[in-house]
Motif scaffolding. Structure first.
Motif, short mmCIF file in Angstrom:
data_model
loop_
_atom_site.label_atom_id
_atom_site.label_comp_id
_atom_site.label_asym_id
_atom_site.label_seq_id
_atom_site.Cartn_x
_atom_site.Cartn_y
_atom_site.Cartn_z
N THR A 320 0.87 -1.18 0.00
CA THR A 320 0.00 0.00 0.00
C THR A 320 0.91 1.22 0.00
O THR A 320 1.71 1.41 0.92
N ALA A 322 1.50 5.50 -0.99
CA ALA A 322 1.04 6.84 -1.36
C ALA A 322 2.18 7.53 -2.08
O ALA A 322 3.30 7.58 -1.58
N CYS A 343 -2.03 -1.27 -3.71
CA CYS A 343 -2.93 -0.12 -3.55
C CYS A 343 -2.11 1.14 -3.72
O CYS A 343 -1.11 1.35 -3.03
N SER A 345 -2.28 5.38 -3.86
CA SER A 345 -3.01 6.62 -3.66
C SER A 345 -2.08 7.78 -3.96
O SER A 345 -0.86 7.68 -3.80
N ASP A 346 -2.65 8.87 -4.42
CA ASP A 346 -1.87 10.04 -4.83
C ASP A 346 -2.16 11.17 -3.85
O ASP A 346 -3.28 11.66 -3.76
N SER A 347 -1.14 11.59 -3.10
CA SER A 347 -1.33 12.66 -2.12
C SER A 347 -0.73 13.98 -2.57
O SER A 347 -0.66 14.93 -1.80
N GLU A 371 -5.83 -1.53 -6.49
CA GLU A 371 -6.75 -0.46 -6.06
C GLU A 371 -6.06 0.88 -6.22
O GLU A 371 -4.85 1.02 -6.00
N ALA A 372 -6.85 1.89 -6.60
CA ALA A 372 -6.33 3.25 -6.77
C ALA A 372 -7.23 4.23 -6.03
O ALA A 372 -8.46 4.11 -6.07
N ARG A 373 -6.62 5.22 -5.38
CA ARG A 373 -7.37 6.26 -4.68
C ARG A 373 -6.75 7.62 -4.94
O ARG A 373 -5.52 7.75 -5.02
N TYR A 374 -7.59 8.63 -5.07
CA TYR A 374 -7.18 10.03 -5.16
C TYR A 374 -6.25 10.32 -6.33
O TYR A 374 -5.49 11.28 -6.30
N CYS A 430 -8.06 1.67 1.13
CA CYS A 430 -7.18 0.62 0.65
C CYS A 430 -7.35 -0.65 1.45
O CYS A 430 -7.60 -0.64 2.64
#
Length: 432
Positions: A320, A322, A343, A345-347, A371-374, A430
């Motif tokens: 996971t 970021a 996973c 994610s883009d912060s 999985e993808a977030r943001y 995630c």
């Protein structure tokens, strides 16, 4: 005239009601509604009229004094009655609670729940545990403490169910009442323990070691925070030889925690680092640790740190991450054969070019969940190229909060992997 005696105990309800009725009835008789007199109208300059009246002013004053005394007496008596009413109410509330408790107990004796075997109740109790918050101490209003307060049988079952006592945020409870923490840990009956330690605990290492020493080989999961270099635990992690999972939250630069990292036990398999973004140089400081990890949760700020992390973790199966990419870099192709769950994610609102370059460089032939977030600028073509090149048995593709894709794009992913399940869930976080 009947009076209210302050020494009389008005515990029975009829006595209190009778005294109250007496006061009300007498007050209406003694005190007339109309208190006006011929002398109450001012100005009044007819002194001869005053002298001719049958009732003198002094007689009126005497009468008013008697009325005032009677009212004050009734006020005092009424206060006594009210106090007795309050006392009686408290007694009745206690009786009500006891009656309700007894009734519920006997209802329970004939309920199916009471006849459940101990093993079934133990399993139900385990399902009642709240989500483990690393920084919140246990509450009396939550399981497992709440379960132990229902009745004697439930308490016995709860105390004897070791799985209920395997997670504990130490908080400041261990300093105020160390016996409570010791009792909690004893109830785990030798099972693996998950503990959370606050930064303030570092100032009391000797006391903490003394408390945890009997359970040192049970501690398999630990969460700890560092707020400054002065509170780094020089040997605290080395004290946990069975540690498998570690979550560290720090505001320090990585070099400040290097001595701490070097003491991570060889049993460690899962590492989560929060509140700190790592670059390529930072990753090298973890070198003794990466090779044996199978699960990692981390933030990185350079595109080339991603493949380097995979290179350092040959046995990694779950990642996971970021990303806070502040630029684009040309990445060399890299293949990781064991990673199954990823996973991202883009912060930092990374642009599409950086993420496309990342997907174009990676091959993950064993990936099963992505999985993808943001990620606001989704690299659709880059992901298609990645899936084609990896030829992975991907089962789940989840687009979480902040990721925008079209129906057509998702259909193209399914065309590449017909068995793929694509999920769009803006509330989803995630996977672990």
């Amino acid at each position: 005239m009947q009076t209210v005696n302050s020494n009389v105990d008005f515990s029975p309800v009829p006595d209190i009601v009778g005294a109250l009725q007496t006061i009300l009835a007498r007050s209406q008789v003694i005190i007339p509604i109309d208190l006006d007199t011929p002398y109450a109208k001012f100005p009044n300059t007819d002194h001869s009229a005053i002298e001719l009246k049958d009732q003198s002013i002094s007689a009126i004053i005497t009468e008013r004094q008697q009325q005032l005394d009677a009212v004050l007496h009734d006020i005092s008596g009424l206060q006594i009655v009210m106090d007795n009413i309050n006392n009686l109410r408290q007694q009745l509330v206690k009786k009500k609670d006891k009656i309700t408790q007894s009734m519920n107990l006997h209802k329970g004796l004939v309920s199916a729940l009471w006849r459940f075997p101990t093993e079934v109740l133990s399993h139900i109790f385990e399902r009642c545990l709240p989500e483990f918050d690393e920084w919140l101490p246990p509450l009396n209003q939550q399981a497992p403490m709440l379960l132990s307060q229902v009745c004697r049988r439930w308490r016995g079952i709860a105390v004897g169910t070791s799985n209920l006592w395997c997670r504990l945020c130490m908080g400041n409870l261990w300093q105020r009442v160390p016996s409570c923490c010791d009792s909690w840990l004893k109830r785990s009956q030798g099972r693996p323990l998950s503990l959370a330690l606050h930064p303030s605990h570092i100032n009391h290492l000797d006391e903490l070691r003394s408390l945890l020493q009997p359970y040192i080989n049970q501690i398999s999961s630990l969460s700890i925070g560092f707020c400054c270099s002065d509170c780094l635990p020089e040997v605290v992690i080395a004290d946990f030889p069975a540690l498998q999972e570690l979550t560290i939250s720090m505001d320090n630069p990585i070099p400040a925690v290097t001595p701490f990292i070097s003491q991570l036990p060889f049993t460690l398999r899962s590492l989560k680092v929060t509140q700190l973004s790592l670059n390529l140089e930072d990753l090298s400081l973890f070198n003794p640790v990466w090779a044996r990890l199978t699960n990692v949760e981390i933030d990185i700020c350079q595109p080339n740190a991603f493949p380097q992390l995979l290179h350092l973790c040959p046995d990694l199966s779950s990642l996971t991450i970021a990303v806070e990419f502040r630029g684009t870099q040309v990445l060399e192709p890299f293949t990781h054969t064991k990673l199954q769950s990823l996973c991202i994610s883009d912060s930092f609102n990374t642009d599409t070019t950086a993420l496309s370059g990342l997907f174009n460089a990676l091959s993950l032939p064993n990936l099963r969940a992505l999985e993808a977030r943001y990620v606001q600028q989704w690299p659709h073509e880059g992901l298609k190229a990645f899936l084609t090149r990896s030829n992975c048995p991907l089962e789940s593709l989840v687009f979480g909060a902040g990721v925008r894709t079209t129906d057509e794009q998702r259909a193209e992913y399914v065309a590449l992997i017909p068995s793929l399940q694509v999920v769009v869930d803006s509330n989803r976080g995630c996977f672990a």
